[in-house]
Enzyme design. Sequence first.
Site, short mmCIF file in Angstrom:
data_model
loop_
_atom_site.label_atom_id
_atom_site.label_comp_id
_atom_site.label_asym_id
_atom_site.label_seq_id
_atom_site.Cartn_x
_atom_site.Cartn_y
_atom_site.Cartn_z
N HIS A 108 -16.55 -4.01 45.50
CA HIS A 108 -17.61 -3.85 44.51
C HIS A 108 -18.90 -3.36 45.13
CE1 HIS A 108 -20.48 -4.64 41.38
NE2 HIS A 108 -19.62 -5.25 40.61
N CYS A 109 -19.02 -3.43 46.47
CA CYS A 109 -20.34 -3.19 47.08
C CYS A 109 -20.47 -1.84 47.78
CB CYS A 109 -20.64 -4.31 48.08
SG CYS A 109 -20.89 -5.90 47.28
N ILE A 110 -19.72 -1.65 48.87
CA ILE A 110 -19.98 -0.50 49.75
C ILE A 110 -19.87 0.85 49.03
CG2 ILE A 110 -19.34 0.63 51.94
CD1 ILE A 110 -20.51 -2.16 52.32
#
Length: 429
Positions: A264-266
């Site tokens: 979900h982040c990088i």
Amino acid sequence: MAQGGVMTKLVVIGQGYVGLPMALRAAEVGLSVVGLDSKRPVVDALNAGHSHVDDISDEALRAGLAAGYVASDDPVCIAEADVVLVCVPTPLAAGGGPDLRAVEGAARTIGEHIRPGTLVILESTTYPGTTEEVFAPLVTRSGLRVGVDVHIAFSPERVDPGNKVYGIQNTPKVVGGLTPACTAAARDFYAQFIDTVVEAKGAKEAEMAKLIENTFRHVNIALVNEMLRFCHELDIDLWDAIDCAETKPFGFMAFRPGPGVGGHCIPIDPSYLSHRVKAQLGYAFRMVELAEEINNAAPLYVANHLWKALNERKIAVNGAKVLLLGVTYKANVSDLRESPADPLARRLLSWGAEVSYHDPFVPFWSVEDDGHTTALTSVEDVYEACRAADIVVLLQPHSQYDLGRMAGESRLILDTRGLVPPAESVSRL
Ligand SMILES: NC(=O)c1ccc[n+]([C@@H]2O[C@H](COP(=O)([O-])OP(=O)(O)OC[C@H]3O[C@@H](n4cnc5c(N)ncnc54)[C@H](O)[C@@H]3O)[C@@H](O)[C@H]2O)c1
């Protein structure tokens, strides 16, 4: 825990990977916690003691329920709350820009129920300025004054799924309020159950801190992914070179190449930042754009390498039996979001390969292309499947995999992680 002798009432909006562990940690230290989620099945499962988050066992959830945690989809609990945390998703919109609908929805809901004296903290990852420009106006639309009637702050979430060393309590928490009083209120709240709280100058700095962390990872992963290509051509073992560089005790942090970035982040958060720079200032954040280009191309680089490895053995990809090992976005988690296995599988299917997979965390997996869904075959016995495949691709080295045995049982194994012990059958990316 009591603040001035009164138990703090906490509402955590969004009971996913971030919100559920936070809610249970607060319940563990004695806060009265409602986990608010708009999905009724999530709420029902949580109240029945069934966790859908990898890092939270059913036992831990049940201990939380016994300690006073309860899940709900009824926002009236906000009117009773001393503190409201917002941990809802911040994905990308269709055009690649920020999709803040969940954040706006949560802020509107808070605005409908909030009473004076409440502290509201946004934890969802987002671009600098969101708390002040988007979130606060919706929370305070009944006329509440920020820093006077209500306190509003941003505090980035730093959950690292699967990390057994750093959890909520021992990972320092950054807080930045819209006023100094808001920062102080957020600091005092988290200090009840987190060892170290770090005060940012303001909300924008706290928002930016999270994006620096993720952009740093994104860019450094892209750096080694690009190096991998020419190191391969130059017959240099990049993994060995990185192991050597890592012996420098200062000024270096090791990143290793792989099949691409996921989660979900990088792949998402740096886009929030580049979009903000473009929208507000009119120019590009070139470092992020380049990192995106390189990391997005990594799964296709794996596909090309696979094609070459089979070609050397006079096997066509069309009709070849390809086994993918570990299709989640990282090892030892069940999260499939943005997994590089997805574009890889789509490319291999488009070339006519017979793609199957093994993943202890993923019983069912399908990929979509042009509105067409293809369900992939999940194999039961991984070693038997290694023997049957024309080529095996190690994507995520889940800890239960015996990589030496896999190399021994496979005719050809494409190692995208530099972890499989050298053998005749092993082709490194
Ligand atoms: N997953 C991670 O490892 C991680 C790490 C650090 C930061 N973050 C950030 O934390 C935020 C949350 O991510 P996540 O992985 O926990 O998401 P998630 O999808 O696991 O969970 C979000 C939950 O929020 C609920 N929800 C959505 N809108 C809602 C609303 N308006 N009201 C009530 N509930 C609502 C959904 O039903 C879902 O259960 C994101 O901004 C993400 O970038 C995630």
